[in-house]
Design an enzyme around this catalytic site. Structure first.
Site, mmCIF file in Angstrom:
data_model
loop_
_atom_site.group_PDB
_atom_site.id
_atom_site.type_symbol
_atom_site.label_atom_id
_atom_site.label_comp_id
_atom_site.label_asym_id
_atom_site.label_seq_id
_atom_site.Cartn_x
_atom_site.Cartn_y
_atom_site.Cartn_z
ATOM 1 N N ASP A 175 -11.674 2.510 3.483
ATOM 2 C CA ASP A 175 -11.988 1.195 3.922
ATOM 3 C C ASP A 175 -13.253 1.338 3.564
ATOM 4 O O ASP A 175 -13.755 -0.023 3.235
ATOM 5 C CB ASP A 175 -11.487 0.731 5.226
ATOM 6 C CG ASP A 175 -10.435 -0.376 4.889
ATOM 7 O OD1 ASP A 175 -9.864 -0.664 3.817
ATOM 8 O OD2 ASP A 175 -9.958 0.017 5.783
ATOM 9 N N GLN A 178 -5.071 -1.442 9.227
ATOM 10 C CA GLN A 178 -5.118 -2.994 8.788
ATOM 11 C C GLN A 178 -5.585 -3.497 9.765
ATOM 12 O O GLN A 178 -5.126 -3.478 11.026
ATOM 13 C CB GLN A 178 -3.425 -3.466 8.571
ATOM 14 C CG GLN A 178 -3.292 -4.150 7.542
ATOM 15 C CD GLN A 178 -3.280 -4.374 6.474
ATOM 16 O OE1 GLN A 178 -3.997 -3.204 5.475
ATOM 17 N NE2 GLN A 178 -3.871 -5.455 5.572
ATOM 18 N N LYS A 228 0.524 -1.056 -0.235
ATOM 19 C CA LYS A 228 0.189 -0.095 0.060
ATOM 20 C C LYS A 228 0.439 0.964 -0.414
ATOM 21 O O LYS A 228 0.313 2.078 -0.711
ATOM 22 C CB LYS A 228 -1.160 0.240 1.453
ATOM 23 C CG LYS A 228 -2.181 -1.124 1.072
ATOM 24 C CD LYS A 228 -2.685 -1.081 2.120
ATOM 25 C CE LYS A 228 -3.879 -3.139 2.503
ATOM 26 N NZ LYS A 228 -4.597 -2.432 3.262
#
Ligand code: GUN
Length: 280
Positions: A118, A95, A51
């Site tokens: 997200d 995460q 990422k």
């Protein structure tokens, strides 16, 4: 047809790089992405590294904040509150999975929904399911883009989603409904999964069972999107038996090189969208 997620993601990143340089000249600022990693989960470490790598490549301002696995929940929540207030930060990603002593729901709820790249915050989940504008979870968004490459009009198609997770199955279902698909959501308690799959024009496999979907589970001409990333003795495999299913399907995503690269490209796109919305 093998759906090339790697190439599609590369093209999307090129486009995003151009958009970021335009934003830079318009606003004299670039979107910022903060990624938080708690602990040492090996898969998470790889995802976060990738990422950060691609965020840098397209010109985002990105940072990775790393904490040990024994981090106190309060410290994490306070950090998120700081990032919420920081105008240089457009997107925040924590995460998952988190260590078991940390309450995942509390963490997600603390992220400002406007910075929730997200799309996991209840506000974004609710807006998506009501058909309003929202941040869309990156993996289903990537699947959706790949699907539309094969078939522009999904009206009336029968889609079978295998897996009902908040990360993939549920938001994927919402996106398919938006495209006017008839959607069947299946899961571990589904009685006859093979029979359900055989009725599908579109199969989205997001269940985490290596090579679960076999050649004789798939109708000739179906489109198959494989979200699975399973570590096995013979390497990384998807939830679909690629060798068998590729002989029957009209189009199929490979693993690796299918959905995986799209997830990160969509994260970068979501970050840019958050920046734009906060600068309107
Ligand atoms: N862990 C596995 N996939 C994801 C994802 O899309 N977002 C976050 N935050 N964690 C993940």
């Amino acid at each position: 047809m093998i759906i090339d997620g790697k190439k599609t993601a590369e093209d999307l990143r090129k486009d995003l790089k151009r958009k970021i340089s335009e934003l830079k000249s318009t606003y004299n600022a670039v979107p910022g992405l903060s990624v938080i990693l708690v602990g040492e989960d090996p898969a998470s470490k790889i995802y976060v590294k990738n990422k950060a790598k691609f965020a840098k490549e397209v010109g985002l301002n990105s940072e990775v904040i790393r904490y040990p696995a024994n981090l106190e929940e309060k410290v994490l929540l306070n950090k998120i509150k700081d990032l919420n207030k920081n105008t240089k930060v457009s997107g925040i990603l924590v995460q998952l999975p988190l260590p078991s002593h940390i309450d995942k729901k509390k963490v997600i709820d603390t992220i400002d929904h406007a910075k929730d790249v997200d799309g996991f915050h209840p506000m974004n989940v609710g807006n998506l399911s009501s058909g309003y504008k929202s941040n869309i979870p990156c993996t289903p968004l990537g699947c959706s883009i790949l699907l539309k490459k094969v078939e522009k009009n999904l009206n009336g198609k029968h889609a079978v989603v295998i897996g009902r997770s908040n990360l993939n199955g549920k938001p994927m279902t919402q996106l398919l409904l938006k495209e006017n698909c008839t959607v069947t959501i299946t899961h571990s308690k589904t009685k006859d999964l093979k029979a359900e799959c055989l009725r599908a024009d579109i199969i989205i496999a997001a269940v985490g069972i290596p090579k679960l979907v076999k050649g004789d589970w798939v109708k000739k001409g179906a489109i198959v999107i494989d979200v699975g990333i399973n570590k096995t003795e013979s390497g990384i495999v998807g939830d679909v038996d690629f060798d068998e299913v590729s002989k029957v399907a009209k189009a199929i995503t490979p693993v690796p090189g299918g959905v995986g690269p799209m997830t990160i490209a969509c994260l970068l796109q979501n970050t840019i969208n958050c920046f734009k919305r906060s600068n309107i």
